[in-house]
Design a protein around this motif. Sequence first.
Motif, short mmCIF file in Angstrom:
data_model
loop_
_atom_site.label_atom_id
_atom_site.label_comp_id
_atom_site.label_asym_id
_atom_site.label_seq_id
_atom_site.Cartn_x
_atom_site.Cartn_y
_atom_site.Cartn_z
N ASP A 47 0.81 -1.22 0.00
CA ASP A 47 0.00 0.00 0.00
C ASP A 47 0.84 1.27 0.00
O ASP A 47 0.31 2.37 0.15
N MET A 48 2.14 1.14 -0.14
CA MET A 48 2.99 2.31 -0.13
C MET A 48 3.20 2.81 -1.55
O MET A 48 3.06 2.06 -2.53
N GLY A 49 3.54 4.06 -1.67
CA GLY A 49 3.97 4.61 -2.95
C GLY A 49 2.90 4.62 -4.01
O GLY A 49 1.71 4.80 -3.75
N HIS A 50 3.33 4.42 -5.24
CA HIS A 50 2.42 4.50 -6.38
C HIS A 50 2.68 3.33 -7.32
O HIS A 50 3.79 2.82 -7.42
N VAL A 51 1.64 2.93 -8.01
CA VAL A 51 1.72 1.78 -8.88
C VAL A 51 2.39 2.16 -10.19
O VAL A 51 2.27 3.27 -10.68
N ASP A 52 3.15 1.21 -10.75
CA ASP A 52 3.76 1.37 -12.06
C ASP A 52 3.56 0.06 -12.81
O ASP A 52 4.13 -0.97 -12.44
N TYR A 53 2.72 0.09 -13.85
CA TYR A 53 2.44 -1.11 -14.63
C TYR A 53 3.39 -1.28 -15.81
O TYR A 53 3.26 -2.25 -16.56
N GLY A 54 4.30 -0.35 -15.99
CA GLY A 54 5.29 -0.49 -17.05
C GLY A 54 4.72 -0.60 -18.44
O GLY A 54 5.32 -1.22 -19.32
N GLY A 55 3.55 0.00 -18.64
CA GLY A 55 2.93 -0.06 -19.96
C GLY A 55 2.15 -1.32 -20.22
O GLY A 55 1.56 -1.48 -21.29
N GLY A 56 2.10 -2.21 -19.23
CA GLY A 56 1.35 -3.45 -19.37
C GLY A 56 -0.05 -3.30 -18.83
O GLY A 56 -0.44 -2.24 -18.33
N TRP A 394 17.81 9.96 -0.58
CA TRP A 394 17.76 9.35 -1.90
C TRP A 394 16.33 9.42 -2.45
O TRP A 394 15.37 9.37 -1.69
N THR A 395 16.24 9.49 -3.75
CA THR A 395 14.93 9.49 -4.41
C THR A 395 14.89 8.40 -5.48
O THR A 395 15.93 8.00 -6.02
N ILE A 396 13.69 7.93 -5.78
CA ILE A 396 13.45 7.01 -6.90
C ILE A 396 12.42 7.66 -7.79
O ILE A 396 11.32 7.99 -7.35
N ASN A 397 12.81 7.88 -9.05
CA ASN A 397 11.95 8.57 -10.02
C ASN A 397 11.44 9.90 -9.46
O ASN A 397 10.29 10.29 -9.67
N GLY A 398 12.31 10.58 -8.71
CA GLY A 398 12.01 11.90 -8.19
C GLY A 398 11.24 11.93 -6.89
O GLY A 398 10.97 13.02 -6.37
N HIS A 399 10.91 10.77 -6.33
CA HIS A 399 10.08 10.72 -5.13
C HIS A 399 10.87 10.17 -3.94
O HIS A 399 11.73 9.29 -4.08
N LEU A 400 10.55 10.69 -2.76
CA LEU A 400 11.12 10.20 -1.51
C LEU A 400 10.31 9.03 -0.97
O LEU A 400 9.09 8.97 -1.16
N TYR A 401 10.99 8.12 -0.29
CA TYR A 401 10.31 7.00 0.37
C TYR A 401 9.32 7.56 1.40
O TYR A 401 9.62 8.53 2.09
N PRO A 402 8.09 7.01 1.51
CA PRO A 402 7.62 5.78 0.87
C PRO A 402 6.87 6.00 -0.43
O PRO A 402 6.22 5.07 -0.93
#
Length: 514
Positions: A47-56, A394-402
């Motif tokens: 339930d953390m963060g945001h979903v990424d379906y990778g175009g699928g 640190w960030t992943i795709n511009g976002h901080l955890y979580p």
Amino acid sequence: MERRSGDGNAGGRVRLAVAGAATMAVLGPLVWLWQASLLPETYSVMDMGHVDYGGGPRGAMAHAGGGASAHGAHAGAGRDVTRLVADPDRRADVAVTMVARKERFRLPSGRAFEGFTLNGQSPGPVIKATKGQLVQVRLINESVPGGITLHWHGMDVPNAADGVAGVTQDAVGIGKEFTYRFVADQAGTFWYHSHQMSHEQVRGGLLGALVVAPAAQDKATDEAADEAMDVVALVHLYNGVRTVNGREGDVPVQAPPGTRVRVRVINTEYGLMPTWAGGAPYRLAAVDGTEVNGAAPVRDKAVAVAAGGRADIEVTMPEDGSPVRIHLGGPAGVVLGSASYAAPPVPRPAAMLDLLTYGAPAPLAFDPGRPDRRFAYDMGRRPGFLDGVPGLWWTINGHLYPDVPMFHVAEGDVVRMRISNDSGEAHPMHLHGHHAVVLSRDGVPATGSPWWVDSLEVGAGESYEIAFVADNPGVWMDHCHNLPHASEGLTAHLMYEGVTTPFTVGGPAANEPE
């Protein structure tokens, strides 16, 4: 005079109001950011963060997002990670019991160390198996506060055996136990370590080597897999003291002239470790548990072993009986010899072996040029709050955890991922449960042997394209193996369609997977 005094008071009130408004304009967003960064005492990684379906396709399960309150939407849906196990009716071929303790112990050199042990020693016992055998490890926590787990680094185990507190199991508290079962279906060099408060427990000694030998039929059909002398070289720092298999200084190993020796180098530390041979050429026989195709002799070059990574260095002992030194990040290392172990240190070569071009090409079992999903894992750094603590995170795709990606896949998908690093520091990236093949670095395609990794060093300013097949259902961590970096937010997850977990970070078991 009274009018002037009143005007002054009014002016003061206006200035005060303006100052207050300015202060709120500055502090208001900071207070909001601080409050928004606070993690709940208990939450599901689903339930953390945001979903990424990778175009699928989105699939049947929507990603709730927004904290632990959404976890109930997933309860009972799909397959529970606890059901993703090895055959429960099959008897174990290799059965080991590990008793974990917090205690003061001595390294073979005699130096005392305050930390953790497994069966009274650190590193823990070397677990040995043959490809195809079922391994069963019973972990008992006798006295490690905060709980423990065991993660099988590089071994693509069933998800229930992955050993990540709060994701695939609860941390094993004092007086409790947990049993791991998995089939060792890949020959190679691996290791195990705690994945509960890992940045503290791994450094403190909760780790060991796992070696899987080729099966008899593989030895009969593969010349590279035939009998060679086997040496484990697990490198670990205890309070800054570099050790190999728990020993300080050189580790001498008897090796007669003409003997082929495979030195299984395991880097348990947080940074890149150069490895090279002095006294004979060597072959890089395997990387991260996968054999290199067409590994040619190497001279005057070092191999860069990523944090968490492994490199099998193979040498043939000189016929004149002279010794060979395998350097492990410095002058000390493994010294192979017979009549003498007087092998002087050889300076680190200026050149590094480029695994993008080393070895001979070989076909892949899938087509990475036609992926079902494409993901980006872009690492950066910026100021902000992490669980209420201000800092440069640190960030992943511009976002901080979580608020980080949950990469969604379906079983059987071909997955392609770009990993880029604009954070200013190197990051050794580790995807649980899968091996990925490196397709390119900084846009330059791989031309050598298929370079399969589970621990990939991504230097500052570098970008890699990797690919893998989603063939191991579960909820898997994908994080930096500089373990303090993982605890500072450089962690995401790979989640399979239809798979759920009942475990939570925090909670009664006080799970702390990073």
